[in-house]
Design a protein around this motif. Structure first.
Motif, PDB file in Angstrom:
ATOM      1  N   GLY A  19      -4.450 -21.151  44.184  1.00 56.75           N
ATOM      2  CA  GLY A  19      -5.596 -21.432  43.305  1.00 56.75           C
ATOM      3  C   GLY A  19      -6.904 -21.025  43.960  1.00 56.75           C
ATOM      4  N   ILE A  20      -7.039 -21.345  45.231  1.00 56.06           N
ATOM      5  CA  ILE A  20      -8.249 -20.963  45.972  1.00 56.06           C
ATOM      6  C   ILE A  20      -8.322 -19.437  46.098  1.00 56.06           C
ATOM      7  CG2 ILE A  20      -9.367 -21.070  48.234  1.00 56.06           C
ATOM      8  CD1 ILE A  20      -8.210 -23.959  48.454  1.00 56.06           C
ATOM      9  N   LYS A  22      -7.084 -17.201  44.033  1.00 56.27           N
ATOM     10  CA  LYS A  22      -7.465 -16.642  42.727  1.00 56.27           C
ATOM     11  C   LYS A  22      -8.958 -16.801  42.490  1.00 56.27           C
ATOM     12  CE  LYS A  22      -3.105 -17.139  40.275  1.00 56.27           C
ATOM     13  NZ  LYS A  22      -2.388 -17.851  39.201  1.00 56.27           N
ATOM     14  N   LEU A  23      -9.487 -17.971  42.850  1.00 58.64           N
ATOM     15  CA  LEU A  23     -10.922 -18.213  42.693  1.00 58.64           C
ATOM     16  C   LEU A  23     -11.726 -17.233  43.550  1.00 58.64           C
ATOM     17  CD1 LEU A  23     -13.226 -20.027  41.567  1.00 58.64           C
ATOM     18  CD2 LEU A  23     -12.951 -21.394  43.640  1.00 58.64           C
ATOM     19  N   LYS A  26     -11.681 -13.842  41.970  1.00 58.17           N
ATOM     20  CA  LYS A  26     -12.538 -13.726  40.780  1.00 58.17           C
ATOM     21  C   LYS A  26     -14.003 -13.531  41.154  1.00 58.17           C
ATOM     22  CE  LYS A  26      -9.684 -16.150  37.458  1.00 58.17           C
ATOM     23  NZ  LYS A  26      -9.549 -17.315  36.588  1.00 58.17           N
TER      24      LYS A  26
END
Length: 190
Positions: A19-20, A22-23, A26
């Protein structure tokens, strides 16, 4: 807390890390997300496998814990030894050890190369109450020479000796096979 999370909850750890990642992808901080994700997953799998295997070798686990504890206590007493060497008294060893633990905590949170400067600033901040204004700079220099450069000098020969070598090639054997960590540890101990 993070070490416990990583050690005992592999699925949750992977979700959080990805999740980190992917952030960060982005916001254009992390490039080539697919490649990085595969590398992270491989490293996490190796860590979790090794961690599980370590718990099957209680003697190794306890020995590692005791030696690491003694290593940290030895390094954390350096400021007290410097304090006494400069002719100062009044502070307890426990106060100095606790202050050094905070210095390590603070400098450990700062990424390299800034951690080096953070260690000195942290030392000055946490030990300002123990040393006089006249001795604080000298204490910081002596402390840094022992805790950083002294460690480098003492461990350098071992790094040289073990560079690209392993005990009977067992590390390469593990890396190039599907053998478990415990099988390799058992064969090393034979």
């Amino acid at each position: 807390g993070a070490l416990i999370l990583v050690s005992f909850w592999p699925k949750l750890t992977k979700k959080l890390i990805f999740g980190i990642a992917k952030l960060l992808s982005k916001v254009k901080i992390l490039k080539n997300l697919e490649k990085k994700a595969r590398g992270l997953e491989e490293q996490l799998d190796i860590f979790h496998t090794s961690n599980k295997e370590l718990y099957h070798h209680k003697k190794t686990l306890i020995t590692t814990f005791v030696l690491t504890f003694l290593q940290f206590i030895a390094m954390f007493t350096v400021p007290y030894c410097v304090y006494r060497a400069l002719g100062l008294s009044g502070a307890t060893p426990l106060d100095m050890i606790s202050s050094q633990a905070f210095v390590n905590l603070v400098s450990g949170m700062i990424p390299i190369p800034g951690a080096s400067g953070a260690a000195e600033v942290g030392f000055a901040a946490f030990f300002n109450g123990f040393f006089t204004q006249q001795t604080l700079m000298s204490a910081t220099l002596i402390w840094r020479m022992i805790n950083y450069y002294g460690v480098v000098l003492v461990t350098a020969p071992f790094a040289y000796i073990t560079n690209n070598k392993s005990r009977n090639g067992k590390v390469e054997q593990l890396a190039n096979s599907n053998q478990s960590v415990s099988d390799v540890v058992d064969s090393i101990n034979e």
